[in-house]
Structure formats: structure tokens, C-alpha cells
Scaffold this motif. Sequence first.
Motif, PDB file in Angstrom:
ATOM      1  N   VAL A  38      -1.114  -3.916 -19.482  1.00  0.00           N
ATOM      2  CA  VAL A  38      -1.082  -2.472 -19.219  1.00  0.00           C
ATOM      3  C   VAL A  38      -0.530  -2.202 -17.827  1.00  0.00           C
ATOM      4  O   VAL A  38       0.306  -1.307 -17.633  1.00  0.00           O
ATOM      5  N   LEU A  39      -0.996  -2.946 -16.835  1.00  0.00           N
ATOM      6  CA  LEU A  39      -0.495  -2.748 -15.472  1.00  0.00           C
ATOM      7  C   LEU A  39       0.994  -3.081 -15.390  1.00  0.00           C
ATOM      8  O   LEU A  39       1.761  -2.382 -14.714  1.00  0.00           O
TER       9      LEU A  39
ATOM     10  N   ALA B 189      -7.357  -2.796  -9.312  1.00  0.00           N
ATOM     11  CA  ALA B 189      -6.612  -4.046  -9.105  1.00  0.00           C
ATOM     12  C   ALA B 189      -7.559  -5.204  -8.795  1.00  0.00           C
ATOM     13  O   ALA B 189      -7.349  -6.333  -9.260  1.00  0.00           O
ATOM     14  N   GLY B 190      -8.615  -4.929  -8.018  1.00  0.00           N
ATOM     15  CA  GLY B 190      -9.592  -5.969  -7.718  1.00  0.00           C
ATOM     16  C   GLY B 190     -10.312  -6.469  -8.959  1.00  0.00           C
ATOM     17  O   GLY B 190     -10.564  -7.674  -9.102  1.00  0.00           O
TER      18      GLY B 190
ATOM     19  N   LEU C 280       0.814  -1.217   0.000  1.00  0.00           N
ATOM     20  CA  LEU C 280       0.000   0.000   0.000  1.00  0.00           C
ATOM     21  C   LEU C 280       0.848   1.266   0.000  1.00  0.00           C
ATOM     22  O   LEU C 280       0.413   2.303  -0.509  1.00  0.00           O
ATOM     23  N   ALA C 281       2.058   1.209   0.552  1.00  0.00           N
ATOM     24  CA  ALA C 281       2.910   2.399   0.574  1.00  0.00           C
ATOM     25  C   ALA C 281       3.329   2.837  -0.822  1.00  0.00           C
ATOM     26  O   ALA C 281       3.129   4.004  -1.197  1.00  0.00           O
ATOM     27  N   PRO C 282       3.911   1.959  -1.666  1.00  0.00           N
ATOM     28  CA  PRO C 282       4.239   2.399  -3.022  1.00  0.00           C
ATOM     29  C   PRO C 282       3.008   2.749  -3.840  1.00  0.00           C
ATOM     30  O   PRO C 282       3.062   3.619  -4.721  1.00  0.00           O
ATOM     31  N   ALA C 283       1.871   2.096  -3.547  1.00  0.00           N
ATOM     32  CA  ALA C 283       0.637   2.449  -4.251  1.00  0.00           C
ATOM     33  C   ALA C 283       0.197   3.858  -3.899  1.00  0.00           C
ATOM     34  O   ALA C 283      -0.221   4.634  -4.773  1.00  0.00           O
TER      35      ALA C 283
ATOM     36  N   LEU D  54      -2.316   3.658 -12.647  1.00  0.00           N
ATOM     37  CA  LEU D  54      -2.037   2.315 -13.134  1.00  0.00           C
ATOM     38  C   LEU D  54      -0.864   1.686 -12.378  1.00  0.00           C
ATOM     39  O   LEU D  54      -0.884   0.496 -12.059  1.00  0.00           O
ATOM     40  N   THR D  55       0.162   2.506 -12.095  1.00  0.00           N
ATOM     41  CA  THR D  55       1.294   1.999 -11.314  1.00  0.00           C
ATOM     42  C   THR D  55       0.839   1.540  -9.938  1.00  0.00           C
ATOM     43  O   THR D  55       1.240   0.477  -9.445  1.00  0.00           O
ATOM     44  N   ALA D  56      -0.011   2.358  -9.311  1.00  0.00           N
ATOM     45  CA  ALA D  56      -0.532   1.992  -7.992  1.00  0.00           C
ATOM     46  C   ALA D  56      -1.343   0.700  -8.062  1.00  0.00           C
ATOM     47  O   ALA D  56      -1.219  -0.174  -7.189  1.00  0.00           O
ATOM     48  N   ALA D  57      -2.170   0.555  -9.094  1.00  0.00           N
ATOM     49  CA  ALA D  57      -2.970  -0.664  -9.237  1.00  0.00           C
ATOM     50  C   ALA D  57      -2.074  -1.888  -9.397  1.00  0.00           C
ATOM     51  O   ALA D  57      -2.379  -2.973  -8.882  1.00  0.00           O
TER      52      ALA D  57
END
Length: 452
Positions: free
Chosen positions: A402-403, A48-49, A30-33, A208-211
Motif C-alpha cells: 500500500v505504501l 511508517a514506524g 521529512l520535507a517530501p513527507a 500514505l505517501t508521506a509514510a
Amino acid sequence: MPHPPDRIRTATAVVVALAATFGTGLYAALAPAAAAAGSWIPLAIVLAGLVALGVVASIAHLATARPAGPELVGGDLPAPALRLAGVARLVSRLAAAVAAAGVFGAYVLPSQPLPLAVLAVLAVIGVNAVGVRVSPGASRGLVVGTLVVLAAVVVVGLTSGGPDGSGAGDPAAAAAASAAVDGGAGTPDDPVVGTLQAVVDPGPLGLLTAAAFVFFAYTGLSRVAELGGSLRDPMRAIRRAPAIAVLIMTLLLLVLTAALVHGLGVTRLAGSTTALASLMDTGDSPAIGVLVRIGAAAATAAALLGALSRASGTASRMARVGELPAPLGRGGSRGTQWRADLLLGGLTVVVTLLVGPLTAIAVSVGAALVHHALLHLAVLRLPGRPARSAVVAVAGGVACLVLAAALPTGPLLATAGLLVAGWALCAVCARGTHRATGPDRITPPDHGEQAA
């Protein structure tokens, strides 16, 4: 006729699926997200879900389309893609083991996490070599324990006075404040931290990076497909249990994120390597802080055990069909793959000394997304597939790619390099097997993914 008593019910299969996800991702992803998406992190979790739901739908379709066993899915992929699927699975599991070891050390001994991470890997190598595995009963205990820890974190986070405002909106100040709380001495330099902390105004790419980072928390949901004949009702369990686990996991991530954002603030959360412990350490709850660190230790140790054991199993299967050097496929007297355990465990120790856990998470999730994209492709190649399954496979495959492409540049290039090098090694080994024994054989992909 009554079912055999040792068969696993669908409800227990849900617990097994959750246990496979209650690991490194919950405590570190969750931190990098948050660093990548900022206040938009709840949307990244939902995205992401949705990708995870697509993955488990395709895995269920593949598993139920081939009742004789998931190994038959291999015939639905071209040989080069099939080889890439095996390599991606192996890279993802090894990187997940590195991430689990790093996060274990960071939570248990923040002042000197690296030596403890190495000791954890060495201990797991020994445990794997004697054939110890996580049972459904142990999975149930892990799920209950993790839920207790998360409940404590949510209560503390939502009832706290919120961040004190120092350094709000300033990534550099947030990083300094986080370092003061989390320690971090003795950890390898992690380029992902600097890359993400530089994000001040996240756009669509940041979302998208966070996902992609959040998706790491979902890897392992396909563990149910590995249970196969152990399930009381395989068709029902494989279709329902992972999907239910995705919904539960998404809700947990949203509630946990709300508590962390309220208690730490988005900027402080983004700079923390041990966010759940940081929330406890900034308040007046030392006892709960100890509980959180114990819970993190148990979850990441289980994730490390699962990742290394499944990596060894993957390498052993690939070796037995000529995709990797033959000695890796030879087991011990108890049926354990001790040669693969020792080699991959040693490799994990070396990589743990070289890279930080966030880089390992990025590499693991990138390889996992490539593997899942190939599973979606396998669905498209199934004869007589329903139109709905084809739509899910196309959308899911594109979403996975894509992710993966949205991950930070360094880990993305490292993942691509590892996949190319691994594919080339397997091709050389397979060519040698072809010359020695006959036609080239490619190891089919199983549906399982590592516990994160």
C-alpha cells in the motif's frame, strides 16, 4: 565459559542498526513527507514506524528460523518471487546511493551540488574497490555525532520565534523562499518536488505517501541480521536490536519534525531540499549551521559507502549463481568485487546527473517496500510458523504494498519499469547458465537493506 572478546553485544547491535538509519533519510525525507501530509506528518511518522516494526519482526523470524544462515530462506520463495527480491534489493540500494550523493552535494555545496555529488561517488568507488567498510566502532562515532547534530537542530528549532509567516499556506511562495535559503543551482529537475508542492489539502493518500517517504529513514535496520556469527547472542540481538532502534528512530523523527515545523512552518519545510540547514540559516546560529552541514556530509557519505558496497555485494552474489553476467562475480586478489564496484559506481554517477535526490529516494523506498513485502511472504511459507508471525507477515506485506502504491506516479512507474527490466535480464542470464551448466539457480535474498 566467557565469550570471545570480538563478538558484538546486543547493545552494540542497536548502535549498528541506528547507524544504518542515520543517513540520507534523516536529512532529506521529512520535507517530501511534510509536503504530502501537511500538519499530519507526525501521524505519517507513526505509521511508517509501525510498518518498520513489522518488517524487522519478519526479518528476525526468518533469520532465527534458519540458524545455518539467511541464504536458506531462499527455498521458501518461488523462483520468480526470489528473483524479484534480488532485483528489488539491488535497485533499492543503487537508488539509495544516488539519493545519498545528491543530498551530500546539496548540504555541502548548495550553490553547485551536482559536481560535488559526482566527486563523492567517484571517491566512494575508490574506497570500495580497496575494501574499506564501516566498522562497529565507526558506527558508534556516527551515531554519537548525529545525535549531537540533531540535538542542536531541536534546540534551535524549538526555541526560535517560528516562521515569519511570509507565504504561509502558499506552496509557490514557500518554494521560492526555500530556494532563496537552500540554493539548489545546478541540480537536475526533480519532478517529485513539483508533484508534492502542488498538494494543498492532503487526504488519506497524502498521509500514505508521506509514510512511504518517512519509511526511507528506517531502511537499513536489518543490518543486524547481516552480522550473523559476529553477534555474541544472535537470537537475542536479531530480535531485539532492530526493534529497539525502530522505537528510538521514531521518537527522534517526531522530535525533529516538531522542531522543524516550529522553526520553519509546514509549508516552508515542504519546499526545502536541505531542511535542517534551512532552519540554521534562517536564524543567528552560523556555527551550528556549519555543524549541521558537517554532520550531514558525514552521514550521507557513510550512507553512500554502505549503499554502493552492499549493491556490489548483491550484484556479485547474483552473478556467481548465474543471475547476472559472470564477470560481475569475479573478485580481486583482496576479495573485493572491484568489477561490480566500477560498474555500479559508474551507473550511480550517470543517474545522479539525470535525476534529483527526491526522485531517487522515492525509487529506493518503492523497491525496498517490494523487497520487504516478499520477505513477509517468505515468513508465510515457513513450516510451523507461529500464528502471531503469520498475522504480522500478512499485515506487514499488505502495508508495504500500500505504501509503495501511494508513491508519486512518476517514480512509481520508474520503479516498476526497473524491476521488470531487471527481472527480465536476470531471467535471460539464468537461462544461459541453465543451458551451460545445468539446472537454473536463483540467488536467495539476504535480509540486509541499504544504509539511507
